[in-house]
Motif scaffolding. Sequence first.
Motif, PDB file in Angstrom:
ATOM      1  N   UNK A 155       0.870  -1.170   0.000  1.00  0.00           N
ATOM      2  CA  UNK A 155       0.000   0.000   0.000  1.00  0.00           C
ATOM      3  C   UNK A 155       0.906   1.218   0.000  1.00  0.00           C
ATOM      4  N   UNK A 156       0.842   2.027  -1.055  1.00  0.00           N
ATOM      5  CA  UNK A 156       1.836   3.062  -1.328  1.00  0.00           C
ATOM      6  C   UNK A 156       3.179   2.329  -1.368  1.00  0.00           C
ATOM      7  N   UNK A 157       4.057   2.522  -0.377  1.00  0.00           N
ATOM      8  CA  UNK A 157       5.312   1.787  -0.366  1.00  0.00           C
ATOM      9  C   UNK A 157       5.400   0.777   0.761  1.00  0.00           C
ATOM     10  N   UNK A 158       4.374   0.714   1.579  1.00  0.00           N
ATOM     11  CA  UNK A 158       4.395  -0.163   2.755  1.00  0.00           C
ATOM     12  C   UNK A 158       4.076  -1.603   2.372  1.00  0.00           C
ATOM     13  N   UNK A 159       5.001  -2.541   2.601  1.00  0.00           N
ATOM     14  CA  UNK A 159       4.710  -3.945   2.264  1.00  0.00           C
ATOM     15  C   UNK A 159       3.608  -4.492   3.179  1.00  0.00           C
ATOM     16  N   UNK A 160       2.571  -4.996   2.577  1.00  0.00           N
ATOM     17  CA  UNK A 160       1.415  -5.445   3.354  1.00  0.00           C
ATOM     18  C   UNK A 160       1.791  -6.567   4.323  1.00  0.00           C
ATOM     19  N   UNK A 161       2.577  -7.540   3.837  1.00  0.00           N
ATOM     20  CA  UNK A 161       2.933  -8.665   4.703  1.00  0.00           C
ATOM     21  C   UNK A 161       3.779  -8.206   5.886  1.00  0.00           C
ATOM     22  N   UNK A 162       4.702  -7.272   5.636  1.00  0.00           N
ATOM     23  CA  UNK A 162       5.600  -6.836   6.706  1.00  0.00           C
ATOM     24  C   UNK A 162       4.878  -6.132   7.845  1.00  0.00           C
ATOM     25  N   UNK A 163       3.692  -5.647   7.562  1.00  0.00           N
ATOM     26  CA  UNK A 163       2.956  -4.958   8.625  1.00  0.00           C
ATOM     27  C   UNK A 163       1.957  -5.897   9.308  1.00  0.00           C
ATOM     28  N   UNK A 164       1.163  -6.636   8.518  1.00  0.00           N
ATOM     29  CA  UNK A 164       0.191  -7.545   9.130  1.00  0.00           C
ATOM     30  C   UNK A 164       0.821  -8.874   9.552  1.00  0.00           C
ATOM     31  N   UNK A 165       1.904  -9.261   8.876  1.00  0.00           N
ATOM     32  CA  UNK A 165       2.557 -10.562   9.116  1.00  0.00           C
ATOM     33  C   UNK A 165       1.599 -11.724   8.865  1.00  0.00           C
ATOM     34  N   UNK A 166       0.657 -11.509   8.000  1.00  0.00           N
ATOM     35  CA  UNK A 166      -0.229 -12.585   7.549  1.00  0.00           C
ATOM     36  C   UNK A 166      -0.350 -12.459   6.036  1.00  0.00           C
ATOM     37  N   UNK A 167      -0.193 -13.555   5.346  1.00  0.00           N
ATOM     38  CA  UNK A 167      -0.223 -13.528   3.895  1.00  0.00           C
ATOM     39  C   UNK A 167      -1.620 -13.165   3.377  1.00  0.00           C
ATOM     40  N   UNK A 168      -1.657 -12.303   2.393  1.00  0.00           N
ATOM     41  CA  UNK A 168      -2.946 -11.878   1.835  1.00  0.00           C
ATOM     42  C   UNK A 168      -3.698 -13.069   1.235  1.00  0.00           C
ATOM     43  N   UNK A 169      -2.961 -13.989   0.619  1.00  0.00           N
ATOM     44  CA  UNK A 169      -3.622 -15.140  -0.002  1.00  0.00           C
ATOM     45  C   UNK A 169      -4.296 -16.019   1.061  1.00  0.00           C
ATOM     46  N   UNK A 170      -3.682 -16.085   2.232  1.00  0.00           N
ATOM     47  CA  UNK A 170      -4.278 -16.854   3.331  1.00  0.00           C
ATOM     48  C   UNK A 170      -5.614 -16.235   3.748  1.00  0.00           C
ATOM     49  N   UNK A 171      -5.648 -14.902   3.825  1.00  0.00           N
ATOM     50  CA  UNK A 171      -6.905 -14.220   4.165  1.00  0.00           C
ATOM     51  C   UNK A 171      -7.934 -14.445   3.056  1.00  0.00           C
ATOM     52  N   UNK A 172      -7.456 -14.427   1.821  1.00  0.00           N
ATOM     53  CA  UNK A 172      -8.350 -14.703   0.678  1.00  0.00           C
ATOM     54  C   UNK A 172      -8.977 -16.090   0.817  1.00  0.00           C
ATOM     55  N   UNK A 173      -8.144 -17.063   1.177  1.00  0.00           N
ATOM     56  CA  UNK A 173      -8.681 -18.428   1.345  1.00  0.00           C
ATOM     57  C   UNK A 173      -9.722 -18.480   2.473  1.00  0.00           C
ATOM     58  N   UNK A 174      -9.449 -17.771   3.555  1.00  0.00           N
ATOM     59  CA  UNK A 174     -10.417 -17.721   4.666  1.00  0.00           C
ATOM     60  C   UNK A 174     -11.737 -17.108   4.217  1.00  0.00           C
ATOM     61  N   UNK A 175     -11.635 -16.032   3.464  1.00  0.00           N
ATOM     62  CA  UNK A 175     -12.853 -15.370   2.977  1.00  0.00           C
ATOM     63  C   UNK A 175     -13.612 -16.290   2.015  1.00  0.00           C
ATOM     64  N   UNK A 176     -12.874 -17.038   1.199  1.00  0.00           N
ATOM     65  CA  UNK A 176     -13.524 -17.984   0.271  1.00  0.00           C
ATOM     66  C   UNK A 176     -14.245 -19.082   1.047  1.00  0.00           C
ATOM     67  N   UNK A 177     -13.635 -19.530   2.143  1.00  0.00           N
ATOM     68  CA  UNK A 177     -14.307 -20.530   2.983  1.00  0.00           C
ATOM     69  C   UNK A 177     -15.599 -19.957   3.534  1.00  0.00           C
ATOM     70  N   UNK A 178     -15.539 -18.713   3.968  1.00  0.00           N
ATOM     71  CA  UNK A 178     -16.729 -18.074   4.524  1.00  0.00           C
ATOM     72  C   UNK A 178     -17.812 -17.954   3.449  1.00  0.00           C
ATOM     73  N   UNK A 179     -17.398 -17.680   2.210  1.00  0.00           N
ATOM     74  CA  UNK A 179     -18.361 -17.460   1.116  1.00  0.00           C
ATOM     75  C   UNK A 179     -18.839 -18.764   0.492  1.00  0.00           C
ATOM     76  N   UNK A 180     -18.306 -19.878   0.955  1.00  0.00           N
ATOM     77  CA  UNK A 180     -18.571 -21.172   0.301  1.00  0.00           C
ATOM     78  C   UNK A 180     -20.057 -21.484   0.207  1.00  0.00           C
ATOM     79  N   UNK A 181     -20.823 -21.114   1.233  1.00  0.00           N
ATOM     80  CA  UNK A 181     -22.249 -21.447   1.232  1.00  0.00           C
ATOM     81  C   UNK A 181     -23.111 -20.484   0.444  1.00  0.00           C
ATOM     82  N   UNK A 182     -22.509 -19.438  -0.082  1.00  0.00           N
ATOM     83  CA  UNK A 182     -23.304 -18.433  -0.786  1.00  0.00           C
ATOM     84  C   UNK A 182     -23.438 -18.785  -2.262  1.00  0.00           C
ATOM     85  N   UNK A 183     -24.645 -18.604  -2.790  1.00  0.00           N
ATOM     86  CA  UNK A 183     -24.851 -18.865  -4.219  1.00  0.00           C
ATOM     87  C   UNK A 183     -24.270 -17.741  -5.058  1.00  0.00           C
ATOM     88  N   UNK A 184     -24.355 -16.531  -4.550  1.00  0.00           N
ATOM     89  CA  UNK A 184     -24.115 -15.375  -5.404  1.00  0.00           C
ATOM     90  C   UNK A 184     -22.806 -14.644  -5.150  1.00  0.00           C
TER      91      UNK A 184
END
Lengths: 207, 174
Positions: A155-184
Motif C-alpha cells: 500500500x503506497x510503499x508499505x509492504x502489506x505482509x511486513x505490517x500484518x505478518x499474515x499472507x494476503x492469499x491466506x486471508x483470501x482463502x479464509x474469505x472464500x471458505x466463509x463465502x462457500x455457502x453463498x450462491x451469489x
Amino acid sequence: MNQNDLIEFENEIANIYEKGIIRAPIHLRSGNESQLIDIFKNIKKEDYVYSTWASHLHSLLKGVPINVVKDAILEGRSITLNFPEHNVYSSAIVGGTPSIAVGTAYALKRQRKSGRVYCFLGDMGFHTGIAYESIKYSVGHDLPITFVVEDNGKSVGTPTFNTWHIDTYYIYELMCKMAHGSKDVRIEYYKYESKYPHAGTGTFVEF
Amino acid sequence: MKYIDEVQKGMDLLGSHPKSIFIGQAVEYKGTALTHQVKNFHPEKLLELPVAEEFQAGFAIGLALEGYLPVSLYPRMNFIILAVNQIINHLDKWEAMSVGKSKPKVIMKAVVGSAHPLDPGHQHKANYTEAFKSMSTNIDVVELIYPHQVFDAYQRALDTDKSTLIIEHGDMYK
C-alpha cells in the motif's frame, strides 16, 4: 480493449504527466492487464464497478470511452475516477467503497434487478475491517457481488505482509471458505507487479 | 406543541416516501428510543443492521445510488463518529468527485444521548453538532433544539436534493 491498448493508454498518460501538464497526482498500473481483461469479460453494461484510486484500466474495460477517461485524468481526477453514466465509481480512501458496493448489491437484490456489483480492492484494502464486514454481510445475505483482490503486495510503499505478518492469499482463502455457502457472492484474487510506483511515474514530482 | 410529537410527525413524513428505508440498530427490534418512532411503519421499510456504523453509512450511500431514500439512524451521537469516513470523505464529497453527475441523498439522524434521569457518563451523551458542521461542505447539518424547529427540518430534509444530518436531543423526547 486488448492488452496493448491498455499498456499504450498508461504509457501515453505517463508521457503527458512528465511534461507537467497534469496538475494532480496520477495512478498508473501495469502488469495486470490480462487478469483484468479476463475479469471484465463477465461484467455487463448494467453492472456496477467500484474501484480504488487506481481505476484507469477498470474504467476503460467497463466501456467508458478512451477520450472521456483521458480527459478526466488530464483534469486532475485520476485518483477518483467516477463515471455514473457507466456505473463506475471509485474512492481514494483505503477501504472506501466496499460498504457502498454492498448497499448497491442489496438494493439490486431487493428490487429483483439483474445487475451485479464488482468491488475491486487492493491487498491492504482487503485487510481492512470494513472489507471484512462488507464481505461477511454480502455472504450472510447472499448478495449479487464479486469482490476482486488486486494484490501487488503493498500500500503506497508499505509492504502489506511486513505490517500484518499474515499472507494476503491466506486471508483470501479464509474469505472464500466463509463465502462457500453463498450462491451469489464471489471472491476473486490475482497477484501482479506494476512497473509504476504508487503515484506518478517515479521520475517527476512525487505525490 | 411537544418535541417528541413533532419528531414523530417528521418521521411519519419520511415514512410516507415510497422509496424510504430506515436502517440501523434497533429499528426492527426493541432497544432504543428510536424504535418507537418507526414501530408503525411497514416491516419492509425497516432494515436492522449489525452494529457497524461505518458500514451502515456506506451501505446507505450504496442504497441511494440505486434509487432508495435511506434514513440512517444513530441512536447515540457518540457512535456516528465511527461513520465519519463514509459521511465526510464519501457522501459529502460524492457530487464533487463525480463532477456533479451523481448526488446520492441520505438522511441521517443522530441523537445526543439523554442525561436525565440517568446520566450515561462520558461516552453516550456527546454533542458533536459543531464538529459535523465544520467538516461538512455539502451535507445540511441541522440541530433541533425547540419543538417548532422539528417538522420544518424534516420537510426540508425530504424536499432538498442534498443529504441531511438531523441531530436531536434525547432529553427532549420526554
